[in-house]
Design a protein around this motif. Structure first.
Motif, PDB file in Angstrom:
ATOM      1  N   SER A   1       0.826  -1.209   0.000  1.00 58.21           N
ATOM      2  CA  SER A   1       0.000   0.000   0.000  1.00 58.21           C
ATOM      3  C   SER A   1       0.860   1.258   0.000  1.00 58.21           C
ATOM      4  O   SER A   1       0.455   2.317  -0.492  1.00 58.21           O
ATOM      5  CB  SER A   1      -0.917   0.004   1.228  1.00 58.21           C
ATOM      6  N   HIS A   2       2.056   1.146   0.567  1.00 56.31           N
ATOM      7  CA  HIS A   2       3.080   2.189   0.527  1.00 56.31           C
ATOM      8  C   HIS A   2       4.382   1.550   0.062  1.00 56.31           C
ATOM      9  O   HIS A   2       4.511   0.326   0.024  1.00 56.31           O
ATOM     10  CB  HIS A   2       3.284   2.801   1.922  1.00 56.31           C
ATOM     11  N   ASP A   3       5.361   2.389  -0.257  1.00 57.80           N
ATOM     12  CA  ASP A   3       6.658   1.873  -0.704  1.00 57.80           C
ATOM     13  C   ASP A   3       7.533   1.402   0.456  1.00 57.80           C
ATOM     14  O   ASP A   3       8.516   0.691   0.244  1.00 57.80           O
ATOM     15  CB  ASP A   3       7.424   2.950  -1.480  1.00 57.80           C
ATOM     16  N   GLU A   4       7.199   1.850   1.669  1.00 61.70           N
ATOM     17  CA  GLU A   4       7.971   1.487   2.856  1.00 61.70           C
ATOM     18  C   GLU A   4       6.998   1.092   3.977  1.00 61.70           C
ATOM     19  O   GLU A   4       5.788   1.055   3.775  1.00 61.70           O
ATOM     20  CB  GLU A   4       8.852   2.670   3.305  1.00 61.70           C
ATOM     21  N   SER A   5       7.535   0.847   5.178  1.00 59.30           N
ATOM     22  CA  SER A   5       6.720   0.495   6.344  1.00 59.30           C
ATOM     23  C   SER A   5       5.595   1.507   6.565  1.00 59.30           C
ATOM     24  O   SER A   5       5.792   2.715   6.402  1.00 59.30           O
ATOM     25  CB  SER A   5       7.607   0.478   7.589  1.00 59.30           C
ATOM     26  N   VAL A   6       4.421   0.993   6.961  1.00 60.07           N
ATOM     27  CA  VAL A   6       3.290   1.869   7.291  1.00 60.07           C
ATOM     28  C   VAL A   6       3.242   1.979   8.810  1.00 60.07           C
ATOM     29  O   VAL A   6       3.033   0.995   9.512  1.00 60.07           O
ATOM     30  CB  VAL A   6       1.964   1.319   6.726  1.00 60.07           C
ATOM     31  N   TRP A   7       3.448   3.189   9.298  1.00 66.81           N
ATOM     32  CA  TRP A   7       3.617   3.408  10.732  1.00 66.81           C
ATOM     33  C   TRP A   7       2.378   3.954  11.428  1.00 66.81           C
ATOM     34  O   TRP A   7       2.313   3.952  12.654  1.00 66.81           O
ATOM     35  CB  TRP A   7       4.778   4.386  10.966  1.00 66.81           C
ATOM     36  N   ALA A   8       1.418   4.463  10.676  1.00 68.45           N
ATOM     37  CA  ALA A   8       0.302   5.160  11.327  1.00 68.45           C
ATOM     38  C   ALA A   8      -0.974   5.009  10.519  1.00 68.45           C
ATOM     39  O   ALA A   8      -0.937   4.945   9.285  1.00 68.45           O
ATOM     40  CB  ALA A   8       0.637   6.644  11.490  1.00 68.45           C
ATOM     41  N   ALA A   9      -2.097   4.961  11.244  1.00 70.51           N
ATOM     42  CA  ALA A   9      -3.406   4.898  10.587  1.00 70.51           C
ATOM     43  C   ALA A   9      -4.459   5.537  11.474  1.00 70.51           C
ATOM     44  O   ALA A   9      -4.421   5.384  12.703  1.00 70.51           O
ATOM     45  CB  ALA A   9      -3.794   3.447  10.288  1.00 70.51           C
ATOM     46  N   THR A  10      -5.376   6.252  10.857  1.00 67.90           N
ATOM     47  CA  THR A  10      -6.526   6.792  11.572  1.00 67.90           C
ATOM     48  C   THR A  10      -7.661   6.954  10.580  1.00 67.90           C
ATOM     49  O   THR A  10      -7.437   6.978   9.357  1.00 67.90           O
ATOM     50  CB  THR A  10      -6.193   8.133  12.251  1.00 67.90           C
ATOM     51  N   TRP A  11      -8.883   7.050  11.080  1.00 64.34           N
ATOM     52  CA  TRP A  11     -10.041   7.267  10.224  1.00 64.34           C
ATOM     53  C   TRP A  11     -10.396   8.743  10.196  1.00 64.34           C
ATOM     54  O   TRP A  11     -10.435   9.403  11.229  1.00 64.34           O
ATOM     55  CB  TRP A  11     -11.238   6.465  10.726  1.00 64.34           C
ATOM     56  N   VAL A  12     -10.655   9.242   9.000  1.00 59.42           N
ATOM     57  CA  VAL A  12     -11.186  10.598   8.830  1.00 59.42           C
ATOM     58  C   VAL A  12     -12.704  10.483   8.845  1.00 59.42           C
ATOM     59  O   VAL A  12     -13.278   9.768   8.016  1.00 59.42           O
ATOM     60  CB  VAL A  12     -10.717  11.206   7.491  1.00 59.42           C
ATOM     61  N   PRO A  13     -13.393  11.149   9.805  1.00 59.90           N
ATOM     62  CA  PRO A  13     -14.840  10.985   9.888  1.00 59.90           C
ATOM     63  C   PRO A  13     -15.567  11.368   8.592  1.00 59.90           C
ATOM     64  O   PRO A  13     -15.070  12.184   7.800  1.00 59.90           O
ATOM     65  CB  PRO A  13     -15.232  11.934  11.030  1.00 59.90           C
ATOM     66  N   ALA A  14     -16.726  10.755   8.400  1.00 61.81           N
ATOM     67  CA  ALA A  14     -17.569  11.072   7.242  1.00 61.81           C
ATOM     68  C   ALA A  14     -18.030  12.527   7.299  1.00 61.81           C
ATOM     69  O   ALA A  14     -18.174  13.111   8.379  1.00 61.81           O
ATOM     70  CB  ALA A  14     -18.775  10.139   7.216  1.00 61.81           C
ATOM     71  N   THR A  15     -18.241  13.120   6.131  1.00 66.12           N
ATOM     72  CA  THR A  15     -18.843  14.450   6.039  1.00 66.12           C
ATOM     73  C   THR A  15     -20.171  14.332   5.301  1.00 66.12           C
ATOM     74  O   THR A  15     -20.583  13.230   4.916  1.00 66.12           O
ATOM     75  CB  THR A  15     -17.919  15.420   5.284  1.00 66.12           C
ATOM     76  N   GLU A  16     -20.827  15.457   5.061  1.00 66.85           N
ATOM     77  CA  GLU A  16     -22.112  15.422   4.341  1.00 66.85           C
ATOM     78  C   GLU A  16     -21.935  14.978   2.899  1.00 66.85           C
ATOM     79  O   GLU A  16     -22.881  14.515   2.259  1.00 66.85           O
ATOM     80  CB  GLU A  16     -22.763  16.810   4.382  1.00 66.85           C
TER      81      GLU A  16
END
Length: 321
Positions: free
Chosen positions: A12-27
């Motif tokens: 999903s990335h070219d290197e290690s994936v260190w962080a993840a969070t959800w961006v809340p839904a909008t209208e």
């Protein structure tokens, strides 16, 4: 309660994936998954299919943490380049760039109201608070040493701040340090309240329960997950089962379950009433740096989701029920 694997994105990335969070839904759109990687990019993914929506560049070193404003409109990323980049989620336009000295940014979180961004200060042994209206620095909260420091501990390196979490009402801020201590602050008064003790190794992730505002969960390199009554300063539970460092944790929106990611390459689901692991997922082939439950809300969203990210460059998405 259980997890069922829905989708995995390899490389999903070219290197290690260190962080993840959800961006809340909008209208105008559903929730998005935001990931940060050692490849210096932040990526935004469609909620259920993990389709790549856009890639954000702007950092010159790896991205260690990502955070989403509760409005769903603004994102922030912290990098080893000592900058925090604040950007418009839907256009990728830079809103602000916050500078911190070298190694001074390790994790960041918006408060529940969205009025303040807390940045865990790494080697400065402090938390900085930024006003999201002006992007000016409003407070610096220094981490006091626990009582009775060892005489040999002359350096401040043990107070290196790794993690930060807001209470659901925004009145308290907790941070975890390299030496295993957790510090709790009264935000309005910018005042240190107390330490929470029990870990003796780095505390890499903290989260308050969304349904029990006093309950704070911590993940540590000692392979344990602790539950604290953060007001009474008491350890109310300890859960073990991972074979190595616990790197990340998150509580489900219903407050019933906890997910953890570990350097033992697994994601575990814990029943908080039983205080026991009820499921182990082995989708990843390297250590799991981030786990995040999707917040409720948005049109057409019926069921829970959990995402995990890893040094193996992949993202996994699970159904939580």
């Amino acid at each position: 309660m259980k997890l069922a694997g829905l989708k995995s994105v390899e490389n999903s990335h070219d290197e290690s994936v260190w962080a993840a969070t959800w961006v809340p839904a909008t209208e105008t759109r559903p929730a998005l998954l935001m990931t940060g990687s050692l490849d210096e990019t932040v990526k935004l993914w469609g909620s259920d299919e993990l389709v790549l929506e856009r890639t954000n560049t702007g950092h010159s070193l790896g991205v260690a943490s990502v955070a989403a404003h509760p409005s769903g409109l603004i994102g922030a990323s912290a990098s080893l380049d000592s900058f925090v980049r604040v950007f418009d989620v839907d256009t990728n336009a830079t809103i602000a760039t916050l500078e911190s000295p070298p190694s001074e940014v390790w994790q960041l979180r918006f408060n529940p109201e969205g009025s303040t961004l807390a940045v865990a200060g790494g080697g400065s042994a402090s938390i900085t608070l930024w006003d999201t209206a002006t992007w000016g620095l409003v407070a610096t909260l220094p981490i006091p040493r626990p009582e009775g420091p060892k005489p040999s501990d002359k350096s401040g390196s043990k107070k290196f701040v790794l993690s930060v979490a807001w209470s659901p009402d925004g009145r308290r801020l907790a941070c975890g340090s390299m030496d295993g201590t957790i510090s709790v602050f009264d935000v309005a008064r910018a005042k240190f309240l107390h330490h929470l003790e029990g870990h003796f190794m780095p505390v890499r992730s903290l989260v308050y329960s969304p349904t029990e505002p006093r309950l704070l969960f911590s993940a540590s390199d000692d392979a344990h997950v602790h539950m604290y009554d953060s007001e009474k300063k008491s350890l109310v539970g300890a859960m073990s089962g991972h074979a190595s460092w616990v790197l990340s944790l998150d509580v489900s929106p219903d407050g019933q379950a906890l997910a953890t990611g570990s350097s033992d390459r697994t994601v575990r689901l814990w029943d908080l009433n039983m205080r026991a692991a009820v499921q182990t997922m082995s989708n990843h082939t390297d250590q799991v740096w981030g786990v995040a439950f999707r917040p409720p809300g948005g049109t057409g969203v019926r069921s829970g989701r959990l995402a995990s990210v890893s040094d193996d460059k992949s993202i996994s998405l699970y159904d939580y029920s």
